[in-house]
Write an enzyme that holds these catalytic residues in place. Structure first.
Site, short mmCIF file in Angstrom:
data_model
loop_
_atom_site.label_atom_id
_atom_site.label_comp_id
_atom_site.label_asym_id
_atom_site.label_seq_id
_atom_site.Cartn_x
_atom_site.Cartn_y
_atom_site.Cartn_z
N ASP A 91 8.81 80.25 -19.18
CA ASP A 91 8.22 78.97 -18.77
C ASP A 91 8.46 78.79 -17.27
OD1 ASP A 91 10.91 78.42 -18.43
OD2 ASP A 91 10.96 76.69 -19.76
N ASP B 22 10.19 75.92 -14.75
CA ASP B 22 11.00 74.70 -14.78
C ASP B 22 10.99 74.02 -13.41
OD1 ASP B 22 12.37 75.32 -17.48
OD2 ASP B 22 12.81 77.11 -16.29
N ASP C 279 8.25 72.82 -17.83
CA ASP C 279 9.20 71.72 -18.05
C ASP C 279 9.37 70.95 -16.75
OD1 ASP C 279 9.67 72.53 -20.64
OD2 ASP C 279 11.55 73.57 -20.19
N1 DCT Z 1 19.39 74.50 -19.44
C1 DCT Z 1 20.31 73.51 -19.65
N2 DCT Z 1 20.48 72.99 -20.89
C2 DCT Z 1 19.76 73.47 -21.92
C3 DCT Z 1 18.80 74.47 -21.72
C4 DCT Z 1 18.63 74.96 -20.45
O1 DCT Z 1 20.98 73.07 -18.73
N3 DCT Z 1 19.98 72.99 -23.13
C5 DCT Z 1 19.25 75.05 -18.12
C6 DCT Z 1 19.81 76.43 -17.99
C7 DCT Z 1 18.65 77.28 -17.58
C8 DCT Z 1 17.57 76.31 -17.19
O2 DCT Z 1 17.92 75.08 -17.79
C9 DCT Z 1 16.21 76.75 -17.61
O3 DCT Z 1 16.18 77.06 -19.00
P1 DCT Z 1 15.22 78.19 -19.54
O4 DCT Z 1 13.86 78.00 -19.03
O5 DCT Z 1 15.40 78.23 -21.02
O6 DCT Z 1 15.89 79.50 -18.96
P2 DCT Z 1 15.48 80.44 -17.77
O7 DCT Z 1 16.75 80.93 -17.20
O8 DCT Z 1 14.53 79.76 -16.87
O9 DCT Z 1 14.79 81.64 -18.51
P3 DCT Z 1 13.24 81.98 -18.68
O10 DCT Z 1 12.94 82.89 -17.57
O11 DCT Z 1 13.13 82.65 -20.02
O12 DCT Z 1 12.46 80.71 -18.63
MG MG Z 2 12.70 78.90 -17.51
#
Ligand code: DCT
Ligand code: MG
Length: 509
Positions: A342, A344, A433
């Site tokens: 995704d 963020d 997100d």
């Molecule tokens: N995060 C957090 N609390 C959560 C979930 C996520 O604080 N319950 C934080 C940690 C990583 C960040 O948000 C983004 O989450 P993801 O998009 O799930 O992870 P990513 O490292 O961006 O991995 P991806 O490349 O798969 O999106």
């Molecule tokens: Mg992410």
């Protein structure tokens, strides 16, 4: 499966250990032969040591009278890791490859449980700096250079150059399998192992290379050894062929499907998505319907070029309503990753009223809706309270206002886009997100949303266990001073925690 029950067992062949010294005394049966304990007398005293040795032997532990190569665990009381290393140096003893330095609290817990309990950070004696050699000369010291690898991921620099992919991939598969089985204990064990191996500047090629590396317990080392010898792990192979693992992996690849739904579908006998999709008796949430509708797009990862195109979309929309807003791409892309599941974003703005702040995401979503770009949206209002203490839970979700979206990204908006245009479809569905946070909390939110998850978990664990502080995505609280510690930047948070600053691209733990 009870994680502690099998904590001492390797996944396969047990390797006999050579012993050149005294075996455990008396007629006690050794029940946990993989562990060879030595209890340090220094600061503990002879009587207490003798008592603990006898007790441990009665419980089936192998305890050596003297330190030898076969010892795997040194147990000490009122000694730091450095104290123990200094003692070893004075004895002119070379630490063995499996040596764990543990506080007596671990042994006491084992005695209570009647079996080896998992070794956690609070049991492990931390070696801060190499002890000064009291007697410099040709003597051998335990491999101090590697013992300096810190225990917490937030103390290590972990870039995307992973020299140990063959091992970390194996441990991540095993961890995922544990997650699917809700086996928290082993999940943590495997994730910590993968994380420390990712931080190494060299590739492990023999067991000697694992000496002194923290977070590698007996079970983990057995798997490493098997991969070194056979090029693969039988345990990982079994997981990859396991029906439950394969089904959960497939089901959770659908946006909106978690462990509960996967469990239900698995129990109902489903093994493929097409059967689930076409089953008339099943009902799906709005999220799952979107997950199925845009499945192909969502499983094909987001590229950096696509993330940058989404960044433009977000800026255009947000700045229409709040030209002064700060927008940061967070998550994996901020850590330098080239692909992600995704995109963020963290949004914040100085000098806005609470009302303007609360309205922004609503306005942005409405705009995209009007433009026909909104494929799915779920807006969660803020439950943030300024005076609330940070959460102690390591995985707690934060309280900021946020929205989980699927946006329609037109190929023409992506720089040198090479996506195949199937059936005239000119766009790709992308998971996005957006998080909105109060301006004075932006440093905490940015640190939290940059990840990686393992890095965040260890930051919080470190704050709690090493600093008596509580950290989450909103705040840092000092329990000793009973105050909130303010921060304008991520650097200030690291400083409050007494940690060296770790750049975002070094947080790929
Ligand atoms: N995060 C957090 N609390 C959560 C979930 C996520 O604080 N319950 C934080 C940690 C990583 C960040 O948000 C983004 O989450 P993801 O998009 O799930 O992870 P990513 O490292 O961006 O991995 P991806 O490349 O798969 O999106
Ligand atoms: Mg992410």
């Amino acid at each position: 499966m009870d994680p502690l029950q099998t904590a001492h067992l390797g996944p396969r062949k047990k390797r006999p250990r050579q012993t050149g010294t005294l075996m455990a005394s008396g007629p006690h049966n050794i029940r946990f032969g993989d562990l060879v304990l030595f209890i340090l007398e220094k600061k503990m005293g002879t009587t207490r040591r003798a008592f603990l040795m006898e007790l441990a032997r009665k419980k089936g532990f192998r305890v050596e009278n003297e330190l030898s190569d076969s010892v795997t665990h040194i147990v000490a009381e009122n000694n730091s890791g450095n104290d123990v290393l200094e003692w070893l140096q004075v004895q002119n003893i070379q630490a063995s490859s499996q040596l764990e330095l543990l506080d007596v609290s671990w042994l006491i817990e084992c005695m209570g449980a009647g079996k080896p309990v998992e070794m956690t950070g609070r049991h492990q004696l931390v070696v801060r700096d190499p002890p000064a050699s009291p007697n410099p000369g040709p003597q051998k010291t335990p491999s101090l250079a590697v013992q300096k690898i810190p225990e917490y991921a937030c103390q290590r620099r972990t870039t995307l150059d992973n020299c140990n992919y063959i091992f970390t991939n194996a441990f991540e598969i095993l961890a995922e399998d544990c997650e699917f089985r809700e086996n928290e204990g082993f999940y943590v064990t495997y994730m910590r192992a993968a994380s420390v191996l990712k931080s190494l500047p060299f590739t492990i090629i023999s067991m000697k290379d694992t000496e002194g590396i923290p977070c590698l317990g007996g079970r983990v080392k057995c798997i490493i050894e098997e991969i070194i010898e056979d090029g693969e792990s039988s345990e990982v192979k079994a997981v990859l062929n396991n029906e439950r693992y394969k089904s959960f992996k497939l089901f959770t690849s659908v946006f909106g499907v978690g462990l509960k739904t996967s469990e239900k579908w698995f129990r109902m006998g489903f093994r493929s998505l097409s059967k689930i999709r076409s089953d008339k008796s099943l009902t799906f949430t709005r999220m799952q319907k979107a997950g199925f509708l845009y499945y192909e797009d969502l499983v094909s990862c987001v590229t950096r070029a696509e993330a940058e195109a989404v960044n433009m979309l977000v800026k255009e929309a947000v700045w229409t309503f709040l030209p002064g807003a700060f927008i940061s791409m967070t998550g994996g892309f901020r850590r330098g990753k080239e692909i992600g599941h995704d995109v963020d974003f963290l949004i914040t703005s100085p000098e806005v009223t609470e009302d303007e702040e609360q309205q922004l995401l609503h306005k942005v979503i409405n705009l995209w809706e009007k433009k026909g770009l909104l494929l799915y949206s779920d807006l969660v209002e803020s439950t943030f309270e300024k005076l609330k203490l940070p959460s102690r839970k390591v995985d707690a979700l934060d309280h900021f206002q946020k929205c989980f979206l699927i946006l329609k990204l037109h190929h023409q908006r992506v720089d040198n886009d090479k996506s195949p245009q199937q059936g005239g479809k000119t766009w790709k569905a992308i998971r996005v997100d957006l998080v909105m946070c109060p301006y004075e909390r932006r440093a905490f939110a940015l640190l939290g949303w940059t990840g990686s998850r393992q890095f965040e978990r260890d930051l919080r664990r470190y704050a709690t266990h090493e600093r008596k502080m509580i950290l989450d995505n909103h705040a840092l609280y000092d329990k000793t001073k009973k105050t909130f510690l303010k921060a304008e930047s991520e650097e200030e948070i690291f400083t409050h925690l007494g940690l060296d600053y770790i750049e975002p691209w070094e947080r790929n733990a």
